[in-house]
Design a protein around this motif. Sequence first.
Motif, PDB file in Angstrom:
ATOM      1  N   THR A  17       0.806  -1.221   0.000  1.00  9.32           N
ATOM      2  CA  THR A  17       0.000   0.000   0.000  1.00  9.32           C
ATOM      3  C   THR A  17       0.840   1.274   0.000  1.00  9.32           C
ATOM      4  OG1 THR A  17      -0.137   0.055   2.424  1.00  9.32           O
ATOM      5  CG2 THR A  17      -1.841  -1.181   1.257  1.00  9.32           C
ATOM      6  N   ALA A  18       2.134   1.154   0.280  1.00 12.34           N
ATOM      7  CA  ALA A  18       2.988   2.339   0.421  1.00 12.34           C
ATOM      8  C   ALA A  18       3.060   3.153  -0.865  1.00 12.34           C
ATOM      9  CB  ALA A  18       4.392   1.939   0.868  1.00 12.34           C
ATOM     10  N   GLY A  19       3.016   2.474  -2.007  1.00 15.61           N
ATOM     11  CA  GLY A  19       3.146   3.158  -3.284  1.00 15.61           C
ATOM     12  C   GLY A  19       2.003   4.099  -3.607  1.00 15.61           C
ATOM     13  N   GLY A  20       0.863   3.937  -2.918  1.00 14.68           N
ATOM     14  CA  GLY A  20      -0.288   4.808  -3.169  1.00 14.68           C
ATOM     15  C   GLY A  20      -0.289   6.076  -2.343  1.00 14.68           C
ATOM     16  N   ASN A  21       0.711   6.252  -1.474  1.00 15.08           N
ATOM     17  CA  ASN A  21       0.734   7.466  -0.661  1.00 15.08           C
ATOM     18  C   ASN A  21       1.027   8.677  -1.545  1.00 15.08           C
ATOM     19  OD1 ASN A  21       0.472   8.225   2.216  1.00 15.08           O
ATOM     20  ND2 ASN A  21       2.465   9.184   1.877  1.00 15.08           N
ATOM     21  N   PRO A  22       0.340   9.796  -1.331  1.00 14.07           N
ATOM     22  CA  PRO A  22       0.547  10.974  -2.195  1.00 14.07           C
ATOM     23  C   PRO A  22       1.919  11.607  -2.066  1.00 14.07           C
ATOM     24  CG  PRO A  22      -0.983  11.469  -0.403  1.00 14.07           C
ATOM     25  CD  PRO A  22      -0.777   9.986  -0.394  1.00 14.07           C
ATOM     26  N   VAL A  23       2.636  11.329  -0.978  1.00  7.83           N
ATOM     27  CA  VAL A  23       4.028  11.748  -0.808  1.00  7.83           C
ATOM     28  C   VAL A  23       4.856  10.475  -0.673  1.00  7.83           C
ATOM     29  CG1 VAL A  23       5.662  12.981   0.674  1.00  7.83           C
ATOM     30  CG2 VAL A  23       3.353  13.884   0.360  1.00  7.83           C
ATOM     31  N   GLU A  24       5.985  10.400  -1.349  1.00  8.78           N
ATOM     32  CA  GLU A  24       6.796   9.181  -1.290  1.00  8.78           C
ATOM     33  C   GLU A  24       7.063   8.784   0.166  1.00  8.78           C
ATOM     34  OE1 GLU A  24      11.130   7.341  -2.670  1.00  8.78           O
ATOM     35  OE2 GLU A  24      10.670   9.452  -3.037  1.00  8.78           O
ATOM     36  N   LEU A  25       6.757   7.538   0.475  1.00  6.84           N
ATOM     37  CA  LEU A  25       6.917   7.064   1.846  1.00  6.84           C
ATOM     38  C   LEU A  25       8.320   6.479   2.019  1.00  6.84           C
ATOM     39  CD1 LEU A  25       5.412   6.844   4.556  1.00  6.84           C
ATOM     40  CD2 LEU A  25       4.819   4.494   3.919  1.00  6.84           C
ATOM     41  N   THR A  26       9.254   7.345   2.351  1.00  7.03           N
ATOM     42  CA  THR A  26      10.607   6.896   2.684  1.00  7.03           C
ATOM     43  C   THR A  26      10.608   6.354   4.107  1.00  7.03           C
ATOM     44  OG1 THR A  26      11.207   9.064   3.551  1.00  7.03           O
ATOM     45  CG2 THR A  26      11.589   8.672   1.187  1.00  7.03           C
ATOM     46  N   LYS A  27      11.674   5.670   4.475  1.00 11.10           N
ATOM     47  CA  LYS A  27      11.762   5.170   5.852  1.00 11.10           C
ATOM     48  C   LYS A  27      11.786   6.337   6.838  1.00 11.10           C
ATOM     49  CE  LYS A  27      14.323   2.173   9.003  1.00 11.10           C
ATOM     50  NZ  LYS A  27      15.452   1.226   9.188  1.00 11.10           N
ATOM     51  N   GLU A  28      12.463   7.411   6.480  1.00 14.27           N
ATOM     52  CA  GLU A  28      12.525   8.585   7.346  1.00 14.27           C
ATOM     53  C   GLU A  28      11.125   9.147   7.606  1.00 14.27           C
ATOM     54  OE1 GLU A  28      14.894  12.894   7.583  1.00 14.27           O
ATOM     55  OE2 GLU A  28      14.651  11.878   5.647  1.00 14.27           O
ATOM     56  N   ARG A  29      10.324   9.264   6.545  1.00 13.83           N
ATOM     57  CA  ARG A  29       8.961   9.781   6.705  1.00 13.83           C
ATOM     58  C   ARG A  29       8.096   8.814   7.510  1.00 13.83           C
ATOM     59  NH1 ARG A  29       9.096  11.778   0.883  1.00 13.83           N
ATOM     60  NH2 ARG A  29       9.495  14.019   1.077  1.00 13.83           N
ATOM     61  N   ALA A  30       8.219   7.525   7.231  1.00 14.40           N
ATOM     62  CA  ALA A  30       7.429   6.529   7.960  1.00 14.40           C
ATOM     63  C   ALA A  30       7.735   6.586   9.458  1.00 14.40           C
ATOM     64  CB  ALA A  30       7.708   5.129   7.411  1.00 14.40           C
ATOM     65  N   LEU A  31       9.011   6.706   9.800  1.00 16.11           N
ATOM     66  CA  LEU A  31       9.391   6.764  11.212  1.00 16.11           C
ATOM     67  C   LEU A  31       8.958   8.070  11.858  1.00 16.11           C
ATOM     68  CD1 LEU A  31      12.937   5.115  11.172  1.00 16.11           C
ATOM     69  CD2 LEU A  31      10.774   4.126  11.960  1.00 16.11           C
ATOM     70  N   ALA A  32       8.962   9.146  11.090  1.00 12.76           N
ATOM     71  CA  ALA A  32       8.497  10.429  11.629  1.00 12.76           C
ATOM     72  C   ALA A  32       7.014  10.353  11.971  1.00 12.76           C
ATOM     73  CB  ALA A  32       8.757  11.553  10.623  1.00 12.76           C
ATOM     74  N   ILE A  33       6.230   9.712  11.092  1.00 14.53           N
ATOM     75  CA  ILE A  33       4.797   9.530  11.368  1.00 14.53           C
ATOM     76  C   ILE A  33       4.609   8.625  12.583  1.00 14.53           C
ATOM     77  CG2 ILE A  33       2.631   8.591  10.488  1.00 14.53           C
ATOM     78  CD1 ILE A  33       3.695   9.305   7.641  1.00 14.53           C
ATOM     79  N   PHE A  34       5.365   7.539  12.619  1.00 12.48           N
ATOM     80  CA  PHE A  34       5.264   6.606  13.745  1.00 12.48           C
ATOM     81  C   PHE A  34       5.574   7.318  15.065  1.00 12.48           C
ATOM     82  CE2 PHE A  34       7.067   3.557  16.735  1.00 12.48           C
ATOM     83  CZ  PHE A  34       6.100   2.561  16.722  1.00 12.48           C
ATOM     84  N   ASP A  35       6.627   8.118  15.067  1.00 15.86           N
ATOM     85  CA  ASP A  35       7.015   8.824  16.293  1.00 15.86           C
ATOM     86  C   ASP A  35       5.934   9.792  16.761  1.00 15.86           C
ATOM     87  OD1 ASP A  35       9.409   7.484  16.285  1.00 15.86           O
ATOM     88  OD2 ASP A  35      10.570   9.138  15.419  1.00 15.86           O
ATOM     89  N   ARG A  36       5.331  10.500  15.805  1.00 18.04           N
ATOM     90  CA  ARG A  36       4.274  11.452  16.160  1.00 18.04           C
ATOM     91  C   ARG A  36       3.040  10.704  16.691  1.00 18.04           C
ATOM     92  NH1 ARG A  36       4.255  16.722  14.743  1.00 18.04           N
ATOM     93  NH2 ARG A  36       6.154  17.533  13.761  1.00 18.04           N
ATOM     94  N   ALA A  37       2.729   9.569  16.070  1.00 21.23           N
ATOM     95  CA  ALA A  37       1.591   8.779  16.546  1.00 21.23           C
ATOM     96  C   ALA A  37       1.871   8.178  17.917  1.00 21.23           C
ATOM     97  CB  ALA A  37       1.291   7.668  15.538  1.00 21.23           C
ATOM     98  N   LEU A  38       3.128   7.860  18.182  1.00 22.45           N
ATOM     99  CA  LEU A  38       3.501   7.311  19.478  1.00 22.45           C
ATOM    100  C   LEU A  38       3.304   8.336  20.589  1.00 22.45           C
ATOM    101  CD1 LEU A  38       4.741   4.525  20.327  1.00 22.45           C
ATOM    102  CD2 LEU A  38       6.964   5.668  20.351  1.00 22.45           C
ATOM    103  N   GLU A  39       3.651   9.584  20.292  1.00 27.63           N
ATOM    104  CA  GLU A  39       3.620  10.653  21.315  1.00 27.63           C
ATOM    105  C   GLU A  39       2.371  11.532  21.237  1.00 27.63           C
ATOM    106  OE1 GLU A  39       5.719  10.470  23.627  1.00 27.63           O
ATOM    107  OE2 GLU A  39       7.016   8.991  22.642  1.00 27.63           O
ATOM    108  N   GLY A  40       1.581  11.412  20.151  1.00 21.84           N
ATOM    109  CA  GLY A  40       0.373  12.223  20.041  1.00 21.84           C
ATOM    110  C   GLY A  40       0.594  13.625  19.515  1.00 21.84           C
ATOM    111  N   LYS A  41       1.624  13.822  18.699  1.00 19.04           N
ATOM    112  CA  LYS A  41       1.948  15.136  18.156  1.00 19.04           C
ATOM    113  C   LYS A  41       1.460  15.255  16.722  1.00 19.04           C
ATOM    114  CE  LYS A  41       6.109  15.530  21.026  1.00 19.04           C
ATOM    115  NZ  LYS A  41       7.605  15.610  21.042  1.00 19.04           N
ATOM    116  N   VAL A  42       0.214  15.725  16.566  1.00 19.23           N
ATOM    117  CA  VAL A  42      -0.337  15.908  15.227  1.00 19.23           C
ATOM    118  C   VAL A  42       0.306  17.124  14.572  1.00 19.23           C
ATOM    119  CG1 VAL A  42      -2.427  16.288  13.861  1.00 19.23           C
ATOM    120  CG2 VAL A  42      -2.532  14.865  15.899  1.00 19.23           C
TER     121      VAL A  42
END
Length: 384
Positions: free
Chosen positions: A359-384
């Motif tokens: 499903t990663a290829g359908g993201n409107p912004v390329e989902l690099t590992k850096e971006r994926a981890l940034a999203i994960f970190d924000r979801a972990l801490e609740g920082k929208v």
Amino acid sequence: MTKANWNYPTAVRFGAGRIAELPDALKVAGIKKPLLVTDAGLAALPVTQKVLADLKAGGIEVGLFSDVKPNPISANVEAGIKVLREGGYDGVIAFGGGSGLDTAKVIAFMAGQTRPMWDFEDIGDWWTRADPKGIFPIVAVPTTAGTGSEVGRAGVITDETTHTKKVIFHPLMMPKVVIADPELTVGMPKFITVGTGMDALAHCLEAYCAPGYHPLADGIAVEGIRLVFENLPKVAANPNDIEARGHMMSAAAMGATAFQKGLGAIHALSHPVGALYDTHHGMTNAVFMPYVLQANKSAIEGKIARLAAYIGLAPSFDAFLHAVIGLRLRLEVPHTLRDFGVDGAQRDKIGDMAIVDPTAGGNPVELTKERALAIFDRALEGKV
């Protein structure tokens, strides 16, 4: 409640009480001796037992297979194939939520195949490896309003050796007939009602945001989103609201129809978290949703503004984002991954898995590992 027959994307019999038409649906699909496949929790419930009893009373020799986990694994599929073949069944009733439906469809698909299941993963044209004559017919009966698997051509199965969710695909995995009876969803616990409903929202939203030209999918997706926003709170507040449940069942099918356009980072992150932590798929999507929206803002701001206007909000990205957060709050969706029982111990592995998820290829912004981890970190801490 309105009743309707649709032929999009397959034959759908929609409306309260239409489970009574299951014998006729089996006849239309050419199934004389069906194996009903569902998950272990649903198998013992009165709704399932009544369906089995009614079929037997009508002279239909039906079997039951329910060794299916909430996140189904390949061993579940293999066990089901064994039961199907040894019992001499000629088709499958896919009964339940996403796990039961997906497993049932893959069992029917694999019934007459000689190659291993992973040879048919949704990669390139791997589906052409299958023998079409070995695919058994399916009648699908959803009992949740979420995945929309009843109108899909694929099943998500976890490879337990690698803890990776994989998509098995073939065009003929589409059920021949669907019975969409909202009365079957009434007994769901609130957590499942909300989680499956948010899954439908995630499907519609990610399909709408996926890049590429597919106005048919976009049109279906925006109406599905409206139906979820208007009806999921009603169902959560009053489980017996059949009209609202019917609209949610429609939204679920619409999401699965629309996401042939693509999905994105919500699912790309949800799949590894679900595989590693055994979390509910729809609720995991719900947790990730605002964080992924924010991460994709630069690419989707205009589209989301149009969407916001359509569902009655101020025409802006921020208005829609706040509406999503408000909906989650109202439905008691966990705001962070930590609230959901997910920690950062496997953070790096989740990043690696997310970027190679189908499903990663359908993201409107390329989902690099850096971006994926940034999203994960924000979801972990609740920082929208």
